[in-house]
Scaffold this active site. Structure first.
Site, PDB file in Angstrom:
ATOM      1  N   ARG A  87      46.259  12.074 133.608  1.00 46.38           N
ATOM      2  CA  ARG A  87      45.672  12.669 132.414  1.00 46.38           C
ATOM      3  C   ARG A  87      44.822  11.660 131.654  1.00 46.38           C
ATOM      4  O   ARG A  87      44.114  12.037 130.722  1.00 46.38           O
ATOM      5  CB  ARG A  87      46.790  13.130 131.465  1.00 46.38           C
ATOM      6  CG  ARG A  87      47.290  14.536 131.720  1.00 46.38           C
ATOM      7  CD  ARG A  87      48.577  14.706 130.953  1.00 46.38           C
ATOM      8  NE  ARG A  87      48.771  16.006 130.401  1.00 46.38           N
ATOM      9  CZ  ARG A  87      49.448  16.981 130.999  1.00 46.38           C
ATOM     10  NH1 ARG A  87      49.923  16.810 132.206  1.00 46.38           N
ATOM     11  NH2 ARG A  87      49.623  18.129 130.388  1.00 46.38           N
ATOM     12  N   ARG A 126      53.472  32.809 127.777  1.00 51.77           N
ATOM     13  CA  ARG A 126      54.087  32.442 129.058  1.00 51.77           C
ATOM     14  C   ARG A 126      55.614  32.478 128.942  1.00 51.77           C
ATOM     15  O   ARG A 126      56.179  32.073 127.925  1.00 51.77           O
ATOM     16  CB  ARG A 126      53.667  31.027 129.461  1.00 51.77           C
ATOM     17  CG  ARG A 126      54.495  30.501 130.639  1.00 51.77           C
ATOM     18  CD  ARG A 126      54.115  29.139 131.110  1.00 51.77           C
ATOM     19  NE  ARG A 126      53.682  28.267 130.040  1.00 51.77           N
ATOM     20  CZ  ARG A 126      52.907  27.214 130.225  1.00 51.77           C
ATOM     21  NH1 ARG A 126      52.481  26.911 131.421  1.00 51.77           N
ATOM     22  NH2 ARG A 126      52.557  26.459 129.213  1.00 51.77           N
TER      23      ARG A 126
HETATM   24  P1  AP5 Z   1      52.688  20.137 131.514  1.00 46.22           P
HETATM   25  O1  AP5 Z   1      53.949  20.792 131.898  1.00 46.22           O
HETATM   26  O2  AP5 Z   1      51.875  19.494 132.580  1.00 46.22           O
HETATM   27  O3  AP5 Z   1      51.844  21.186 130.674  1.00 46.22           O
HETATM   28  P2  AP5 Z   1      50.289  21.445 130.585  1.00 46.22           P
HETATM   29  O4  AP5 Z   1      49.385  20.522 131.314  1.00 46.22           O
HETATM   30  O5  AP5 Z   1      50.022  21.566 129.132  1.00 46.22           O
HETATM   31  O6  AP5 Z   1      50.084  22.746 131.405  1.00 46.22           O
HETATM   32  P3  AP5 Z   1      50.899  24.039 131.322  1.00 46.22           P
HETATM   33  O7  AP5 Z   1      52.134  23.943 132.139  1.00 46.22           O
HETATM   34  O8  AP5 Z   1      51.052  24.459 129.889  1.00 46.22           O
HETATM   35  O9  AP5 Z   1      49.861  25.110 131.909  1.00 46.22           O
HETATM   36  P4  AP5 Z   1      49.383  25.435 133.372  1.00 46.22           P
HETATM   37  O10 AP5 Z   1      47.952  25.029 133.498  1.00 46.22           O
HETATM   38  O11 AP5 Z   1      50.325  24.963 134.427  1.00 46.22           O
HETATM   39  O12 AP5 Z   1      49.421  27.033 133.276  1.00 46.22           O
HETATM   40  P5  AP5 Z   1      50.356  28.115 134.020  1.00 46.22           P
HETATM   41  O13 AP5 Z   1      49.999  28.223 135.455  1.00 46.22           O
HETATM   42  O14 AP5 Z   1      51.783  27.927 133.634  1.00 46.22           O
HETATM   43  O15 AP5 Z   1      52.967  19.000 130.421  1.00 46.22           O
HETATM   44  C1  AP5 Z   1      53.847  19.200 129.339  1.00 46.22           C
HETATM   45  C2  AP5 Z   1      53.942  17.923 128.505  1.00 46.22           C
HETATM   46  O16 AP5 Z   1      54.488  16.859 129.317  1.00 46.22           O
HETATM   47  C3  AP5 Z   1      52.621  17.354 127.961  1.00 46.22           C
HETATM   48  O17 AP5 Z   1      52.229  17.974 126.765  1.00 46.22           O
HETATM   49  C4  AP5 Z   1      52.981  15.862 127.795  1.00 46.22           C
HETATM   50  O18 AP5 Z   1      53.732  15.664 126.634  1.00 46.22           O
HETATM   51  C5  AP5 Z   1      53.881  15.596 128.990  1.00 46.22           C
HETATM   52  N1  AP5 Z   1      53.122  15.125 130.172  1.00 46.22           N
HETATM   53  C6  AP5 Z   1      53.045  15.762 131.380  1.00 46.22           C
HETATM   54  N2  AP5 Z   1      52.279  15.062 132.229  1.00 46.22           N
HETATM   55  C7  AP5 Z   1      51.858  13.962 131.555  1.00 46.22           C
HETATM   56  C8  AP5 Z   1      51.010  12.870 131.893  1.00 46.22           C
HETATM   57  N3  AP5 Z   1      50.431  12.780 133.109  1.00 46.22           N
HETATM   58  N4  AP5 Z   1      50.778  11.926 130.959  1.00 46.22           N
HETATM   59  C9  AP5 Z   1      51.369  11.987 129.736  1.00 46.22           C
HETATM   60  N5  AP5 Z   1      52.161  13.013 129.333  1.00 46.22           N
HETATM   61  C10 AP5 Z   1      52.407  13.993 130.242  1.00 46.22           C
HETATM   62  O19 AP5 Z   1      49.768  29.459 133.310  1.00 46.22           O
HETATM   63  C11 AP5 Z   1      49.967  29.701 131.925  1.00 46.22           C
HETATM   64  C12 AP5 Z   1      50.205  31.209 131.696  1.00 46.22           C
HETATM   65  O20 AP5 Z   1      49.016  31.928 132.038  1.00 46.22           O
HETATM   66  C13 AP5 Z   1      51.321  31.802 132.565  1.00 46.22           C
HETATM   67  O21 AP5 Z   1      52.022  32.744 131.809  1.00 46.22           O
HETATM   68  C14 AP5 Z   1      50.577  32.483 133.737  1.00 46.22           C
HETATM   69  O22 AP5 Z   1      51.305  33.604 134.227  1.00 46.22           O
HETATM   70  C15 AP5 Z   1      49.277  32.890 133.065  1.00 46.22           C
HETATM   71  N6  AP5 Z   1      48.114  32.852 133.962  1.00 46.22           N
HETATM   72  C16 AP5 Z   1      47.778  31.842 134.828  1.00 46.22           C
HETATM   73  N7  AP5 Z   1      46.622  32.131 135.465  1.00 46.22           N
HETATM   74  C17 AP5 Z   1      46.215  33.350 134.967  1.00 46.22           C
HETATM   75  C18 AP5 Z   1      45.086  34.191 135.219  1.00 46.22           C
HETATM   76  N8  AP5 Z   1      44.122  33.847 136.103  1.00 46.22           N
HETATM   77  N9  AP5 Z   1      44.991  35.359 134.528  1.00 46.22           N
HETATM   78  C19 AP5 Z   1      45.951  35.722 133.630  1.00 46.22           C
HETATM   79  N10 AP5 Z   1      47.051  34.957 133.357  1.00 46.22           N
HETATM   80  C20 AP5 Z   1      47.172  33.803 134.018  1.00 46.22           C
END
Ligand code: AP5
Length: 208
Positions: A87, A126
């Protein structure tokens, strides 16, 4: 195939990662999932628990160490998908060094592009099944009645806004870094899940 998924919170990284990992038979390695597992097990440093709850990034050293250990495992020897790592540019540099030391390199970095308002809706609505890990959405992918649903602590509206802001600051350096080394593929993350998958696969095919 060694690839990275970059994208803002709610962009669909986890959703797409599951499909791609099944297809290429590689493990999905999510630093977010690993940190949440450590928190659930009570082994995560309380300072990091606070940082995550506020939507900030945990220190680079903590996640680099997690990735070093996880990518050494047997199931990751012939490839992996990193979901949410790197990131920051220091994380990207550490990953490059770690792979170079093993005589390996990345094939591609896929950045999923989704606008801010849609991200808010995707993350806030979600829900995840505690038992299966399946990701649902109250509007776009309603869960079955027997699902054991969890609402992530950092999926509250004000925290999601912080996470989106943090992402924007972070990618202002990270995406140009990967563009410069010729690894970046930008993919439109808006539309049906299957349409986004088709776009991701097209991007991967170019880099195999
Ligand atoms: P992390 O768990 O990695 O969260 P994020 O990057 O914020 O991503 P998300 O899991 O929220 O979203 P996603 O893109 O995976 O979406 P999803 O597929 O679930 O990180 C959490 C925390 O950990 C960070 O804030 C930080 O504190 C820490 N951290 C982690 N890695 C780090 C690093 N490298 N460095 C430092 N800190 C770190 O989809 C979301 C929703 O949308 C779901 O409900 C899904 O069903 C829906 N959806 C998905 N695609 C579609 C579509 N095409 N149409 C309609 N709905 C859809």
């Amino acid at each position: 195939m060694r690839l990275v998924f970059v994208g803002p919170p709610g962009a669909g990284k986890g959703t797409q990662a599951k499909v791609i990992c099944d297809k290429y038979r590689i493990p999905q390695i999510s630093t977010g999932d690993m940190l949440r597992e450590a928190k659930a097990a009570g082994t995560l440093d309380p300072e990091l628990v606070k940082t995550m709850a506020a939507g900030g990034l945990v220190p680079d050293a903590a996640v680099i160490d997690l990735i070093r250990k996880r990518t050494e495992k047997d199931d990751a020897k012939s490839g992996f998908l990193l979901d949410g790592f790197p990131r920051t540019v220091p994380q990207a540099e550490a990953l490059g060094k770690l792979l170079a030391d093993r005589g390996q390199k990345l094939n591609v970095v896929v950045a999923l592009d989704v606008g801010k308002e849609l991200l808010m809706e995707r993350a806030c609505l979600r829900r995840t099944d505690r038992k299966t890990g399946q990701i649902y959405h109250l509007k776009y992918k309603p869960p079955p009645p027997d699902a054991d649903l969890e609402h992530r602590a950092d999926d509250k509206e004000d925290v999601v806004r912080n996470r989106v802001d943090t992402y924007e600051k972070m990618t202002s350096d990270l995406l140009p870094f990967y563009e410069k080394v010729g690894l970046l593929e930008r993919v439109d993350g808006v539309g049906e899940v299957t349409d986004v998958t088709r776009r991701v696969l097209a991007a991967l095919e170019k880099r195999k």
